[in-house]
Design an enzyme around this catalytic site. Sequence first.
Site, mmCIF file in Angstrom:
data_model
loop_
_atom_site.group_PDB
_atom_site.id
_atom_site.type_symbol
_atom_site.label_atom_id
_atom_site.label_comp_id
_atom_site.label_asym_id
_atom_site.label_seq_id
_atom_site.Cartn_x
_atom_site.Cartn_y
_atom_site.Cartn_z
ATOM 1 N N ASP A 205 0.825 -1.086 0.165
ATOM 2 C CA ASP A 205 -0.042 -0.027 -0.052
ATOM 3 C C ASP A 205 0.921 1.269 0.045
ATOM 4 O O ASP A 205 0.648 2.314 0.750
ATOM 5 C CB ASP A 205 -0.928 -0.115 1.232
ATOM 6 N N TYR A 235 -2.071 4.274 -6.194
ATOM 7 C CA TYR A 235 -3.323 5.017 -5.781
ATOM 8 C C TYR A 235 -3.838 5.832 -7.038
ATOM 9 O O TYR A 235 -4.384 7.094 -6.709
ATOM 10 C CB TYR A 235 -3.030 5.568 -4.690
ATOM 11 N N ASN A 288 -6.290 -4.243 -4.788
ATOM 12 C CA ASN A 288 -7.846 -3.326 -5.204
ATOM 13 C C ASN A 288 -7.510 -1.978 -5.971
ATOM 14 O O ASN A 288 -8.311 -1.669 -6.819
ATOM 15 C CB ASN A 288 -8.404 -3.372 -4.161
ATOM 16 N N HIS A 370 -2.779 -9.645 -1.398
ATOM 17 C CA HIS A 370 -3.069 -8.394 -0.836
ATOM 18 C C HIS A 370 -4.006 -8.240 0.411
ATOM 19 O O HIS A 370 -3.486 -8.007 1.245
ATOM 20 C CB HIS A 370 -3.744 -7.489 -2.255
ATOM 21 N N HIS A 380 -11.853 -3.614 6.552
ATOM 22 C CA HIS A 380 -11.622 -4.833 5.583
ATOM 23 C C HIS A 380 -11.682 -6.257 6.395
ATOM 24 O O HIS A 380 -11.268 -6.949 6.152
ATOM 25 C CB HIS A 380 -10.369 -4.742 4.786
ATOM 26 N N HIS A 407 -3.241 -4.216 2.248
ATOM 27 C CA HIS A 407 -4.477 -3.573 2.411
ATOM 28 C C HIS A 407 -5.094 -3.016 3.589
ATOM 29 O O HIS A 407 -5.456 -2.088 3.612
ATOM 30 C CB HIS A 407 -5.705 -5.051 2.185
#
Length: 524
Positions: A205, A235, A288, A370, A380, A407
Amino acid sequence: MTFSSSSSVPALAAITCLVVVVLGCYWPVEARIPTTLDGPFEPVTVPFDQSLRGNAVDLPESDHRVRRRVKGFEPEQISVSLSANYDSVWISWVTGESQIGYNIKPLDPKSVASVVRYGKLRYPPTHEATGYSLVYNQLYPFEGLQNYTSGIIHHVRLTGLKPNTLYFYRCGDPSIPAMSEIYHFRTMPVSGPWSYPERIAVVGDLGLTYNTTTTISHLTSNDPNLVLLIGDVTYANLYLTNGTGSDCYSCSFPHSPIHETYQPRWDYWGRFMENLISKVPIMVIEGNHEIEEQAENKTFVAYSSRFAFPSEESGSSSTFYYSFNAGGIHFIMLGAYIDFTRSGKQYKWLEQDLANMDRSTTPWLVATWHPPWYSTYEAHYREAECMRLEMEELLYSYGVDIVFNGHVHAYERSNRVYNYNLDPCGPVYLTVGDGGNREKMAVKYADEPGNCPEPSTAPDEYIVPSERASFGHGILEVKNETWALWTWYRNQDSDNKVGDQIYIVRQPDKCHVRQVLKSWIVDI
């Protein structure tokens, strides 16, 4: 330092400075480094300090570290990736300028050659390899949204390399001429029970904020031989196509007809990271934030185009799952955002890959994907439960030693666990979703009042004994066939100050894996 695989290890008496957190105050204490043999450990939670959020603001396009510095078709965004074994690597780069707007005209990938000249001497190069090139588009079928077309992306595979050897290289098109400066990389050591990369950096991330720059600075100072990026790269999907960004896309742009992206952020990221990953191989798995839906329901196009993957070399037909060896470690990279069911291609590939493993040459088995299966954070929480139900038994039966996830924007380390139970033969789960992105840190826990929808589903409090909301990165140092040192560093501390540290110890004599049993049956 190399440790004996014996359970009696005098070196474990070595003293290190650990961190004890009491009401936000940090007190250094002298203590030996714990091992997983000492567990299971009681939970230790370090509350989030708002002053430690750092500067979670994206680098602007005007920052000199992300601006285009080359001319014409000179190479930029240069990176190295591993193939399936030590004797091969991939070199990737971009030439030409990307375009974003309403009337884009894609470049012709055949107009520039993909050439790498390399050798063991800085000059002159003794070998030459050619590869392939491509251009990808990010298109939106809605009025007012800008489209994007990339520069020419090149991927060249070098083969016939020697293990643990320094190679120098230049990439580009010598006929223009448009060749890069001289870069270098070191190949992985040969696979074997006493042969390992010295330091493997693990981060997830990441994004491209001022926090990211601190993470990469600290990571680089630890001199890694390999970098694992556990999903969520740039991102770019926190932006509209006009370059307007937000920490929360759905909050700021609820009426967007499609989840937009600002693809130039990928170019910014590639330029910023080049100084590190042009020398140190990077292996990436999708998160994601790489979905990036566009016209014709295409997804993951930037991710699949910009990185080189050893998919074919590892028997995979996909950029979403693959495997590779780094010395005596076999890494499995799995996709959580494609079909992971037992009847699907990924699962069948995983079965075959695990069955082909030779634990006598790659004793360590490390898996990454992830979203975590085990986490105590509300963010999450149990999001990847369906994937766990499909794949956990298979991975456990082959004796996976360590699992890396991202994540959740925090750091967590689990005890050894299988199917929500403490198990001395289960893997250690390490969540490193704290690389530095502009989204908020995870600070709320699933078992806090009002957070957990089903109190009975809250995990055993002993499953995750260490959890910290802070940006940082980890370093894995495998010492021999049974001992590995894991260290996590916080961004807010000095480069060499440890935030969490433990020896992860394999017990092959106690934890029999499926391959060993299968070989025994064949021998009989």
